[in-house]
Design a protein around this motif. Structure first.
Motif, short mmCIF file in Angstrom:
data_model
loop_
_atom_site.label_atom_id
_atom_site.label_comp_id
_atom_site.label_asym_id
_atom_site.label_seq_id
_atom_site.Cartn_x
_atom_site.Cartn_y
_atom_site.Cartn_z
N ALA A 163 0.79 -1.23 0.07
CA ALA A 163 0.14 0.03 -0.14
C ALA A 163 0.89 1.30 0.03
O ALA A 163 0.54 2.21 -0.66
CB ALA A 163 -0.75 0.00 1.03
N LEU A 169 -4.41 -2.65 -0.91
CA LEU A 169 -4.80 -1.45 -0.28
C LEU A 169 -4.18 -0.23 -1.02
O LEU A 169 -3.10 -0.31 -1.56
CB LEU A 169 -4.53 -1.29 1.19
CG LEU A 169 -5.14 -1.97 2.22
CD1 LEU A 169 -4.27 -2.11 3.51
CD2 LEU A 169 -6.58 -1.43 2.48
N ASP A 170 -5.41 0.77 -1.44
CA ASP A 170 -4.71 1.82 -2.00
C ASP A 170 -4.19 2.79 -0.88
O ASP A 170 -4.75 2.61 0.34
CB ASP A 170 -6.12 2.82 -2.60
CG ASP A 170 -6.47 1.98 -4.02
OD1 ASP A 170 -5.55 1.20 -4.59
OD2 ASP A 170 -7.61 2.22 -4.47
#
Length: 629
Positions: free
Chosen positions: A274, A594-595
């Motif tokens: 991320a 995840l961003d």
């Protein structure tokens, strides 16, 4: 003794030192995280070895901080005579280990005191020390240490003492270097030059971070901490740099955490990916694959830095323990336990890798198939559970759910990526495990999942069921579990792992609230649509960090202090993931990247009131129909 939160860390990606607010390095293992310590005051007294460098008047510092986006520590004292700053750091490792301490005069003239007591083999061995033209040379068995400084040095009661003054604008460096004793004296580094290069290294590394949002600074400090816990030669990440810091002051729940746990694998990868650290994520995956290679039946929960399997647990009776919390242990006997969840953790981690780093191929698929085939024959066994309980083995709900995760990820590998395997058989197994957990691990009367089959106790790990995709985060049975866990396991709003007095974990005494579990609660609340409650809890957790942003394993509510080994990777992983999900305003499955930028892919439901506004929610009946996998 200094409190656990009084320590800051510096490291060189091979090992790390803990420095107190009094300017004393009280813990350092050389040359690796898991080597015997040469400074041991953390687990005994100053006589067990330390390196004090501070104003002669002593006392805690006035303030300290890390230089922005680095692991370079600056500690300052305001005294009657003036002000002084000490810059502490370890340059990223080359052939040998260096610790650099630069005393900087800020104002006036300050009298300084240095006391160096090297005590190798966990305080057991006093080295032979000789003075030379550069400083001192200490030798004991395989270890040689060189201290180079222009400050005066003298021997005093088996210590090396330095009394000197520093005036405004003056800089007095000390460089301590470790080398194998059979090699020639290593080169002496230029302390000012390596200060510049070390700062450049950390700035370059931190610049790769793609995290944005209101919690960016807390996330970045946690990422730097995790980088410092990484053993660069192999990519393995240790759970903490310490051993035997107690979960209860004066108690015996004291364990060695200087090893690499497979359970951290997915959390590690999600956090690193991320933030944009694909190189570190790839190195961790490669370490994982090397460690688990071999007979799938021999999979361990933890390994050494190079993937070593033998981690025998022993006690060091000559050390009194932190605040007399004995015994002090090295090695970890839990390495030999059966914990079925680790098969699921490994396959979940590799599924995440496949979904992010390796889009169309998987060179580790044969290993995964072998792990799954073994789990097919083993998943019905009782085990010790993810908390490494030393009581009787049981059918832990979390362990069975992670067996479901293993089957689910393998099915997706075949169905979504075209890999080869008996997807129909694994799909049937996945459904069988799901049905068994719903039949035996869920208490319909209380509308909550339970710690183990046939028993009423709860467990914070039950909050992970939506994270791995076992049920949706807003499923009434998950909502009921959240409320039950909050009622029975919270202490001042923070979460225990379980209740030791009721869970028969085979150990005496109590423990503090477990910080990673409280971050899991943050995530569960986001998924349940209770985002305001989640944010309030997250910000309370941030306030438990010490002045330089570090978290240990646990928090003692009554005493208001950190407990357990430090800094704890598990706590910092969980902090990062909770922060990103608050940024995103949504939750992600553990096999979903995840961003970092804040755009939610899977937003949570609309804001729901908590249990105080919905007194009947915990008793809400489970919906009918087939459970959603």
């Amino acid at each position: 003794m200094a409190r656990i939160e009084d320590y800051a860390m510096v490291g060189d990606l091979h090992t790390a030192a803990l420095i107190s607010t009094e300017g004393s390095i009280d813990w350092l293992c050389l040359p690796r995280f898991d080597s015997p310590a040469c400074f041991n005051a953390l687990l005994d007294t100053a006589a067990a070895g330390r390196w004090l460098l501070a104003p002669a008047g002593g006392g805690e510092c006035t303030r300290r901080r890390y230089r922005e986006d680095t692991l370079i520590l600056e500690t300052e004292w305001e005294t009657r005579e003036g002000a002084v700053r000490i810059i502490d750091f370890m340059p990223p490792r080359d052939e040998v280990a260096d610790i650099v301490r630069i005393v900087v005069g800020v104002r006036g003239t300050v009298r300084m005191r240095g006391e160096l007591a090297l005590r190798f083999d966990y305080g057991h061995i006093v080295p032979w020390v000789r003075h030379d033209e550069h400083g001192i040379h200490a030798v004991a068995g395989p270890d040689a240490v060189y201290l180079v400084t222009e400050a005066p040095l003298r021997g005093e009661r088996m210590h090396t003492v330095s009394d000197f003054t520093v005036t405004a604008g003056e800089r007095v460096p000390f460089v301590l270097t470790w080398s194998p004793s059979h090699l020639a004296r290593p080169r002496t580094v230029d302390p000012e030059a390596v200060l510049v290069s070390t700062e450049e290294f950390w700035h370059s590394w931190s610049a790769k971070c793609t995290i944005t949002g209101p919690y960016r600074d807390a996330v970045q400090r946690s990422l730097i901490t995790l980088k410092a816990l990484t053993f660069a030669p192999t990519g393995g990440i240790v759970a903490a740099v310490t051993t035997s810091l107690p979960e209860e002051i004066g108690g015996t729940r004291n364990w060695d955490y200087r090893f690499c746990w497979l359970r951290d694998a997915t959390l590690t990868l999600q956090a690193l990916l991320a933030a944009g650290y694909t190189q570190e994520a790839g190195a961790w995956r490669d370490w994982l694959l090397r460690a688990v290679a071999g007979d799938p039946a021999d999979l361990q929960i933890m390994y050494g830095l190079h993937g070593e399997r033998r981690l025998p647990e022993t006690e060091l009776p000559w050390l009194k323990g932190y605040e007399n919390s004995a015994p002090v242990r090295t090695g970890n006997g839990a390495a030999g336990q059966l914990q079925l969840d680790v098969w699921g953790e490994v396959l979940d981690c590799l599924s995440l890798t496949r979904n992010s780093l390796l889009k169309h191929t998987d060179d580790a698929w044969d290993v995964q198939v072998a792990l799954m085939e073994h789990l097919e024959t083993a998943w019905r066994q009782p085990d010790n559970g993810l908390w490494e309980m030393r009581g009787p083995q049981r059918h832990f709900t979390h362990s069975k759910v992670m067996a479901w995760v293993a089957a689910d990820r393998m099915v997706k590998g075949v169905r979504d990526f075209g890999l080869t395997g008996p997807a129909d058989r694994w799909e049937e197994l996945r459904d069988t495990i799901h049905a068994e957990v719903m039949a035996n691990g869920f208490d319909a009367e209380r509308n909550t999942f339970v710690q183990s089959y046939g028993r009423p106790e709860l467990d914070a790990s039950l909050l992970l069921l939506p994270r791995v995709g076992f049920l949706p985060p807003d499923d009434p049975r998950i909502i009921g579990t959240i409320d039950a866990v909050q009622r029975e396991l919270t202490h001042d709003g923070f979460l225990r792992r379980y209740l030791p007095t009721e869970s028969d974990d085979g150990l005496p005494g109590e423990e503090g609230v477990f910080l990673a579990c409280s971050f899991w609660l943050v995530e569960a609340l986001i998924g349940a649509g209770r985002r305001h409650e989640a944010r309030e809890l997250f910000e309370r957790l941030l306030a438990l960090r010490n002045d330089v942003g570090l978290l240990s394993e646990e928090w003692g509510v009554e005493a208001g202090r950190q407990l357990g080994n430090t800094p704890q990777a598990f706590s910092h992983f969980a902090l990062i993931l909770s922060a990103l999900e608050l940024h995103d305003d949504g939750v992600r499955r553990s096999d979903t990247p995840l961003d970092a930028g804040g755009a939610a892919r899977h937003p949570g439901p609309a804001e729901h009131p908590g249990p105080a506004e919905h007194p009947g929610l915990a008793g809400h009946p489970a919906h009918g129909g087939t459970p959603r996998p």
